[in-house]
Design a protein around this motif. Sequence first.
Motif, PDB file in Angstrom:
ATOM      1  N   LEU A  50      -6.613  16.573  91.312  1.00  0.00           N
ATOM      2  CA  LEU A  50      -7.985  16.589  90.799  1.00  0.00           C
ATOM      3  C   LEU A  50      -8.492  18.023  90.664  1.00  0.00           C
ATOM      4  CD1 LEU A  50      -9.570  13.555  92.685  1.00  0.00           C
ATOM      5  CD2 LEU A  50      -8.829  13.659  90.303  1.00  0.00           C
ATOM      6  N   GLU A 101      -9.787  19.964  87.188  1.00  0.00           N
ATOM      7  CA  GLU A 101     -11.048  20.720  87.091  1.00  0.00           C
ATOM      8  C   GLU A 101     -10.771  22.170  86.686  1.00  0.00           C
ATOM      9  OE1 GLU A 101     -15.264  21.120  89.482  1.00  0.00           O
ATOM     10  OE2 GLU A 101     -13.513  20.328  90.529  1.00  0.00           O
ATOM     11  N   PHE A 126     -15.332  12.824  91.030  1.00  0.00           N
ATOM     12  CA  PHE A 126     -14.875  13.816  90.057  1.00  0.00           C
ATOM     13  C   PHE A 126     -15.578  13.601  88.717  1.00  0.00           C
ATOM     14  CE2 PHE A 126     -12.289  15.238  86.572  1.00  0.00           C
ATOM     15  CZ  PHE A 126     -11.700  16.430  86.984  1.00  0.00           C
TER      16      PHE A 126
END
Length: 265
Positions: A84, A88, A138
């Motif tokens: 994750l 990003e 997220f």
Amino acid sequence: MIVRYESDGSIVMITQNDHAQLSGLFAAHWGNEKFEKPRPYPSLVRAAMFHDRGWIRYETSPQLNLETGKTPNYREVPNDKTQLEAFEWAGDWLSATDPYAGLMITKHRSGLWQGRYGVITYPPAIQRGTLPQAIQEFIARSEAKQKVAAEKFDAKEFAINYNLLQVWDMMSLYICSTELLKPDKIEPVPMSYSGAAGVGMTLTPVEANTIALDPYPFDQLSLTTNVIFRRLPQTKFKDSTELQTVYFKTAPQIASFRLVPAAAH
């Protein structure tokens, strides 16, 4: 990593970043008397070409699932904290070079967990059910950042471009994801920025490594694209280290595909 267990007992592995290069080539050549050229052109090509940059860390170190004895296809790679963070990072990385392209791949990432925001009606979206808490968080963070970044751009144009990115992604996945190509369709495919409804585009294999498209969207009579892949000579590995050793020792190969108008083959 796109992973295909082939009928001859080998494993074909294609990096997500190499798959994205096909998407970028499609974007770069998109536009003719039927299809309007993408705009802003450099940003759209850049977004298509680097839309999967969030996989670059994993692809430096592909893993073996000890429970299955297989290396996972990209949809099976765990979306853990490290992955994750990589997703990003990719959006931030491209945004620093090109804010429009960065926003586009950021929305692409959050959309993949949510049926591509419903912009593609065929093939039908993957039904993911309730998303894990970490992914929900997220998405919430990402969409908040996207909302701020999107204020600088034309919303209608951006929506069409997001749809186009999904089309380019799916066209590349069509070529990369299966050993034997079968007729398929992607719908809707935008043809202009006028707001008119998109069309259904058929993809039909007509001979070895030749695919007929109807309607045909590119700026030259046929478009040849190359897929970089590795064909691993073994399918059993004792651990991730052995998998990586075999993967890195396997020389990359190139498979060429020609895309042509449906009437031209």
